[in-house]
Design a protein around this motif. Structure first.
Motif, mmCIF file in Angstrom:
data_model
loop_
_atom_site.group_PDB
_atom_site.id
_atom_site.type_symbol
_atom_site.label_atom_id
_atom_site.label_comp_id
_atom_site.label_asym_id
_atom_site.label_seq_id
_atom_site.Cartn_x
_atom_site.Cartn_y
_atom_site.Cartn_z
ATOM 1 N N LYS A 183 0.819 -1.218 0.000
ATOM 2 C CA LYS A 183 0.000 0.000 0.000
ATOM 3 C C LYS A 183 0.851 1.265 0.000
ATOM 4 N N GLU A 184 2.065 1.179 0.558
ATOM 5 C CA GLU A 184 2.922 2.346 0.619
ATOM 6 C C GLU A 184 3.927 2.327 -0.531
ATOM 7 N N PRO A 185 4.238 3.488 -1.101
ATOM 8 C CA PRO A 185 5.225 3.539 -2.190
ATOM 9 C C PRO A 185 6.615 3.183 -1.682
ATOM 10 N N LEU A 186 7.404 2.550 -2.555
ATOM 11 C CA LEU A 186 8.753 2.132 -2.171
ATOM 12 C C LEU A 186 9.790 3.211 -2.431
ATOM 13 N N ASP A 187 9.472 4.131 -3.292
ATOM 14 C CA ASP A 187 10.386 5.237 -3.631
ATOM 15 C C ASP A 187 11.739 4.724 -4.145
ATOM 16 N N ILE A 188 11.696 3.679 -4.978
ATOM 17 C CA ILE A 188 12.939 3.147 -5.545
ATOM 18 C C ILE A 188 13.489 4.139 -6.563
ATOM 19 N N ALA A 189 14.744 4.515 -6.376
ATOM 20 C CA ALA A 189 15.382 5.479 -7.273
ATOM 21 C C ALA A 189 16.339 4.815 -8.240
ATOM 22 N N ILE A 190 17.019 3.748 -7.783
ATOM 23 C CA ILE A 190 18.027 3.099 -8.613
ATOM 24 C C ILE A 190 18.088 1.620 -8.259
ATOM 25 N N SER A 191 18.302 0.800 -9.255
ATOM 26 C CA SER A 191 18.452 -0.637 -9.017
ATOM 27 C C SER A 191 19.387 -1.212 -10.063
ATOM 28 N N SER A 192 19.950 -2.357 -9.735
ATOM 29 C CA SER A 192 20.800 -3.079 -10.675
ATOM 30 C C SER A 192 20.126 -4.403 -11.003
ATOM 31 N N LYS A 193 20.043 -4.722 -12.279
ATOM 32 C CA LYS A 193 19.279 -5.866 -12.771
ATOM 33 C C LYS A 193 20.208 -6.974 -13.239
ATOM 34 N N ILE A 194 19.880 -8.208 -12.823
ATOM 35 C CA ILE A 194 20.644 -9.391 -13.235
ATOM 36 C C ILE A 194 19.686 -10.372 -13.910
ATOM 37 N N SER A 238 25.708 -1.285 -9.725
ATOM 38 C CA SER A 238 26.093 -2.439 -10.548
ATOM 39 C C SER A 238 27.249 -3.202 -9.924
ATOM 40 N N GLU A 239 28.209 -2.470 -9.365
ATOM 41 C CA GLU A 239 29.347 -3.119 -8.714
ATOM 42 C C GLU A 239 28.885 -3.966 -7.536
ATOM 43 N N LEU A 240 27.941 -3.431 -6.774
ATOM 44 C CA LEU A 240 27.407 -4.165 -5.627
ATOM 45 C C LEU A 240 26.674 -5.423 -6.076
ATOM 46 N N ALA A 241 25.824 -5.290 -7.096
ATOM 47 C CA ALA A 241 25.086 -6.446 -7.618
ATOM 48 C C ALA A 241 26.031 -7.503 -8.156
ATOM 49 N N ASN A 242 27.110 -7.068 -8.795
ATOM 50 C CA ASN A 242 28.088 -7.995 -9.360
ATOM 51 C C ASN A 242 28.785 -8.799 -8.268
ATOM 52 N N ILE A 243 29.085 -8.156 -7.151
ATOM 53 C CA ILE A 243 29.734 -8.838 -6.028
ATOM 54 C C ILE A 243 28.777 -9.856 -5.414
ATOM 55 N N ILE A 244 27.513 -9.455 -5.237
ATOM 56 C CA ILE A 244 26.508 -10.367 -4.667
ATOM 57 C C ILE A 244 26.301 -11.565 -5.587
ATOM 58 N N VAL A 262 27.209 -12.946 -15.894
ATOM 59 C CA VAL A 262 26.299 -11.918 -16.390
ATOM 60 C C VAL A 262 26.871 -10.544 -16.049
ATOM 61 N N ILE A 263 26.452 -9.551 -16.806
ATOM 62 C CA ILE A 263 26.834 -8.172 -16.537
ATOM 63 C C ILE A 263 25.582 -7.433 -16.072
ATOM 64 N N PRO A 264 25.548 -6.986 -14.813
ATOM 65 C CA PRO A 264 24.361 -6.276 -14.319
ATOM 66 C C PRO A 264 24.106 -5.003 -15.123
ATOM 67 N N SER A 265 22.836 -4.654 -15.269
ATOM 68 C CA SER A 265 22.470 -3.413 -15.950
ATOM 69 C C SER A 265 21.740 -2.499 -14.980
ATOM 70 N N LEU A 266 21.893 -1.203 -15.160
ATOM 71 C CA LEU A 266 21.262 -0.234 -14.273
ATOM 72 C C LEU A 266 19.827 0.037 -14.689
ATOM 73 N N HIS A 267 18.990 0.253 -13.693
ATOM 74 C CA HIS A 267 17.591 0.590 -13.932
ATOM 75 C C HIS A 267 17.255 1.754 -13.009
#
Length: 297
Positions: A183-194, A238-244, A262-267
């Motif tokens: 019900k509440e907005p997440l306010d996501i500003a940036i994410s890295s996609k795998i 992206s660097e963080l997602a790549n390490i995870i 894989v190479i993570p992409s920014l969203h």
């Protein structure tokens, strides 16, 4: 966590043991099956591979049956370890002798002719604790019915990386939930996609941050204060997602599952798809999320 589980099938009939192997493998790709026709190579296989369960038909002969059961009895006496053993037979005299000589609590008798479908379910419960819903091609319509063991590897890796990189000791994760039900907005500003395509999961993983959490984490790790997300700092996601992902890939590889590089992409901005499963995280730096979009490649 053991992602793949080893099962040993011992049967003198090539046709029967191959059929059981194919049915067990088809029911769950997490189960790795080994087959033998008797005790030959038994010691080698059990020494090299930790078995979670065994099916054995007494048609391999009394000498071989007693040798194998004596081995597992000795293990139990030595360290208390015991695996589930399904023993199939139509020889009632041998079964009576076996149950009297080998006090194995997880030794279960199956009378032949065998119901292979029932055996497969029993093996799944013994090694996985459940009968997987995808067995025999049945796919659940519940979007939350994804492979949670697969997801848990990412949750564990995320916690590990956050502790090591940012010394976050108070990190907590919540149960998976559908993003559409929030019900509440997440306010996501940036994410890295795998993007992941494997036998257990096909779809997209995101590690997603509100702006404040991302900037707090950036400052903690890089030791440089930033007031907004820019071209100079956004690659940190992206660097963080790549390490995870690297941690996850290693864990899966150790358990016999090889994922592609894989190479993570920014969203940038909110994640908007029909079905998104969210795993919320929270710590003193703020909230962030793992988001899973099944089937989205």
């Amino acid at each position: 966590m053991e992602f793949s589980r080893n099962v040993l099938i011992i049967d003198n009939s090539v046709k029967d043991r191959d059929f059981i192997k194919s049915e067990v493998t088809f029911a769950s790709k997490k189960i790795v099956t080994f087959t033998l026709s008797g005790r030959q190579n038994f010691a080698e296989i059990t020494a090299q591979n930790k078995m979670k369960c065994m099916y054995m038909n007494t048609n391999i002969g009394k000498k071989d049956v007693f040798f194998i059961l004596r081995f597992f009895s000795m293990l139990k006496e030595k360290d208390g370890s015991e695996i589930t053993i399904f023993l199939a037979s139509d020889d009632y005299e041998m079964l009576a002798e076996i149950t009297a000589e080998f006090p194995l609590e997880k030794l279960l008798i199956l009378h032949t002719p065998l119901d292979v479908g029932d055996l497969v379910k029993k093996i799944q419960i013994a090694v996985l604790g459940k009968v997987e819903s995808s067995a025999h091609g049945k796919v659940s319509k519940d979007p939350l019915n994804i492979d949670l063991e697969f997801v848990n590897v990412f949750i564990t890796a995320t916690k590990k990386v956050m502790v090591e990189m940012a010394d976050i000791q108070d990190l907590k994760s919540s149960k998976p939930k559908l993003m559409a039900t929030l019900k509440e907005p997440l306010d996501i500003a940036i994410s890295s996609k795998i993007l992941i395509s494997s036998a257990y999961f096909k779809g997209s993983y995101y590690i997603a941050f509100p702006a404040s959490t991302f900037l707090n984490l950036y400052e903690k790790v890089v030791m440089e204060k930033q007031t907004e997300i820019t071209n100079d700092n956004k690659d940190f996601a992206s660097e963080l997602a790549n390490i995870i992902y690297g941690q996850c890939k290693k864990k899966f590889s150790d358990d016999g599952l090889n994922l592609e590089m894989v190479i993570p992409s920014l969203h940038m901005g909110e994640i908007k798809y029909d079905v998104v499963i969210l795993i919320p995280f929270e710590c003193y730096l703020g909230k962030f999320y793992l988001a899973v979009a099944p089937g989205l490649i």
